[in-house]
Design a protein around this motif. Sequence first.
Motif, PDB file in Angstrom:
ATOM      1  N   VAL A 200      18.354   2.484  -0.238  1.00  0.00           N
ATOM      2  CA  VAL A 200      17.545   2.977  -1.354  1.00  0.00           C
ATOM      3  C   VAL A 200      16.396   2.052  -1.739  1.00  0.00           C
ATOM      4  N   ARG A 201      16.296   0.872  -1.169  1.00  0.00           N
ATOM      5  CA  ARG A 201      15.257  -0.091  -1.565  1.00  0.00           C
ATOM      6  C   ARG A 201      14.461  -0.537  -0.345  1.00  0.00           C
ATOM      7  N   PHE A 202      13.238  -0.974  -0.612  1.00  0.00           N
ATOM      8  CA  PHE A 202      12.392  -1.459   0.476  1.00  0.00           C
ATOM      9  C   PHE A 202      11.405  -2.487  -0.055  1.00  0.00           C
ATOM     10  N   ILE A 203      10.828  -3.259   0.869  1.00  0.00           N
ATOM     11  CA  ILE A 203       9.698  -4.138   0.582  1.00  0.00           C
ATOM     12  C   ILE A 203       8.434  -3.383   0.997  1.00  0.00           C
ATOM     13  N   GLY A 204       7.470  -3.278   0.094  1.00  0.00           N
ATOM     14  CA  GLY A 204       6.253  -2.546   0.418  1.00  0.00           C
ATOM     15  C   GLY A 204       5.042  -3.155  -0.263  1.00  0.00           C
ATOM     16  N   ASN A 205       3.960  -2.396  -0.288  1.00  0.00           N
ATOM     17  CA  ASN A 205       2.741  -2.858  -0.952  1.00  0.00           C
ATOM     18  C   ASN A 205       2.023  -1.680  -1.586  1.00  0.00           C
ATOM     19  N   ARG A 206       0.889  -1.942  -2.216  1.00  0.00           N
ATOM     20  CA  ARG A 206       0.210  -0.938  -3.030  1.00  0.00           C
ATOM     21  C   ARG A 206      -0.808  -0.082  -2.274  1.00  0.00           C
ATOM     22  N   LYS A 210      -6.217   5.573   1.229  1.00  0.00           N
ATOM     23  CA  LYS A 210      -7.466   6.310   1.021  1.00  0.00           C
ATOM     24  C   LYS A 210      -8.617   5.772   1.872  1.00  0.00           C
ATOM     25  N   GLN A 211      -8.699   4.446   2.025  1.00  0.00           N
ATOM     26  CA  GLN A 211      -9.796   3.905   2.824  1.00  0.00           C
ATOM     27  C   GLN A 211      -9.636   4.254   4.297  1.00  0.00           C
ATOM     28  N   GLY A 212      -8.415   4.175   4.808  1.00  0.00           N
ATOM     29  CA  GLY A 212      -8.188   4.564   6.192  1.00  0.00           C
ATOM     30  C   GLY A 212      -8.492   6.034   6.432  1.00  0.00           C
ATOM     31  N   TYR A 213      -8.102   6.891   5.488  1.00  0.00           N
ATOM     32  CA  TYR A 213      -8.396   8.316   5.625  1.00  0.00           C
ATOM     33  C   TYR A 213      -9.900   8.557   5.580  1.00  0.00           C
ATOM     34  N   ALA A 214     -10.619   7.757   4.784  1.00  0.00           N
ATOM     35  CA  ALA A 214     -12.078   7.879   4.736  1.00  0.00           C
ATOM     36  C   ALA A 214     -12.685   7.528   6.100  1.00  0.00           C
ATOM     37  N   PHE A 215     -12.136   6.512   6.772  1.00  0.00           N
ATOM     38  CA  PHE A 215     -12.618   6.167   8.115  1.00  0.00           C
ATOM     39  C   PHE A 215     -12.376   7.317   9.082  1.00  0.00           C
ATOM     40  N   GLY A 359      -5.714   2.457  -4.514  1.00  0.00           N
ATOM     41  CA  GLY A 359      -5.629   3.772  -5.118  1.00  0.00           C
ATOM     42  C   GLY A 359      -6.913   4.260  -5.750  1.00  0.00           C
ATOM     43  N   ALA A 360      -7.944   3.431  -5.803  1.00  0.00           N
ATOM     44  CA  ALA A 360      -9.209   3.828  -6.428  1.00  0.00           C
ATOM     45  C   ALA A 360     -10.024   4.705  -5.479  1.00  0.00           C
ATOM     46  N   THR A 381     -18.366   4.868  -2.868  1.00  0.00           N
ATOM     47  CA  THR A 381     -17.172   5.635  -2.536  1.00  0.00           C
ATOM     48  C   THR A 381     -16.585   5.117  -1.229  1.00  0.00           C
ATOM     49  N   LYS A 382     -15.320   5.342  -1.044  1.00  0.00           N
ATOM     50  CA  LYS A 382     -14.675   4.877   0.182  1.00  0.00           C
ATOM     51  C   LYS A 382     -15.201   5.598   1.410  1.00  0.00           C
ATOM     52  N   ASP A 383     -15.647   6.848   1.253  1.00  0.00           N
ATOM     53  CA  ASP A 383     -16.275   7.556   2.368  1.00  0.00           C
ATOM     54  C   ASP A 383     -17.601   6.895   2.738  1.00  0.00           C
ATOM     55  N   GLU A 384     -18.387   6.518   1.739  1.00  0.00           N
ATOM     56  CA  GLU A 384     -19.664   5.848   2.014  1.00  0.00           C
ATOM     57  C   GLU A 384     -19.436   4.483   2.658  1.00  0.00           C
TER      58      GLU A 384
END
Length: 398
Positions: A200-206, A210-215, A359-360, A381-384
Amino acid sequence: MIVLGVGGGIAAYKACELLRLFTESGHPVRVVPTAAALEFVGAPTWAALSGQPVATEVWHDVHEVPHVRIGRAASLVVVAPATADLLARAATGLAADLLTNTLLTARCPTLYAPAMHTEMWEHPATQANVALLRARGAVVLEPAVGRLTGQDTGKGRLPEPPEIFAAALALLRRSGKPNDLTGRRVVVTAGGTREPIDPVRFIGNRSSGKQGYAFARAAIARGASVTLIAANVTLPDPAGVDVVRVETTEELRAATVAAAEGADVVVMAAAPADFRPARYASQKIKKTNDGATPTIDLALNPDIAAELGAKKPAGQVLVIFAAETAGGDAALANAREKLARKGADLIVLNDVGGGRTFGAETNAAVVLDSTGPRATLGEMTKDELADAVIDHTLSRLA
């Protein structure tokens, strides 16, 4: 003006949502359906949603020469759904109705969103037509995988309208610019990996992804074939992109190493966890009555970027990221050291102090290569930002 061409497939009803997205964002739209498309959605619907007259044949309002005028006035042509028949007619230059005439006269970017059964999409004739359209500069999205008509499931589903809309906006931003990644294979990683501690638990990050999807969207708009490796991302799949979903850093590594073979560009926008629990607890770790705190020993995860940099073939461009909380010269020094250590071509430095960018919708960065900073990209913008970084990537690719 945007011209929305609608082919005669069951997915024609989804084009109504796409039309609404265009009009609500302030774009005038002229809908040009095929006669077969009107069997699925009637002309009054298209006219009411667009506020423009609807015709399928060149004989309507002949005095206005619509088969020439509509194409000349278009800033973008989007064909959704693009059936196998419509792709074949567009590729061979047939002009039997108003839509195919418009495709011949338009001198603006053209985007096709195919939708058909899997066997039709995979047929050599369809693949040859798609390759020909792409070679001429059109963007032909890869269809999505999912439920088709009847009980069938497979590749051939129309991408979701919001993602076609995003791809169209990316083309509009590049209006007048060439598809400079046509024929290129681009691999993008996105999101953040998770390393399980117990069930039920994990180590992760924030990282939101969105930036990768913009690429991925930016590369598709420039004509590339794109594989997106997504780690724990909840965003909808970008239209036209092959998505591989992973969870852990080891899964990300395996997928990225495999996809990078033969790729022209690899963009490592994901945030892999540097550490994982040395031991996985098969049962949930419970709190004890004595208040003792459990100890979790960590082990190093594989360094994916360094592995790719060490085996990078001649001609491939590797772009990596540095998320730094230290600002100024210290951040630049860390980025330069990371660039050299990983064997990458470019590094994109983000200041993430105080949770910025995660997340921005916007981002800011400094792009560096082995000679030092190449560009400072202010808040955009992340797309730009993705488009700006790809511009620098292309100079290395050449």
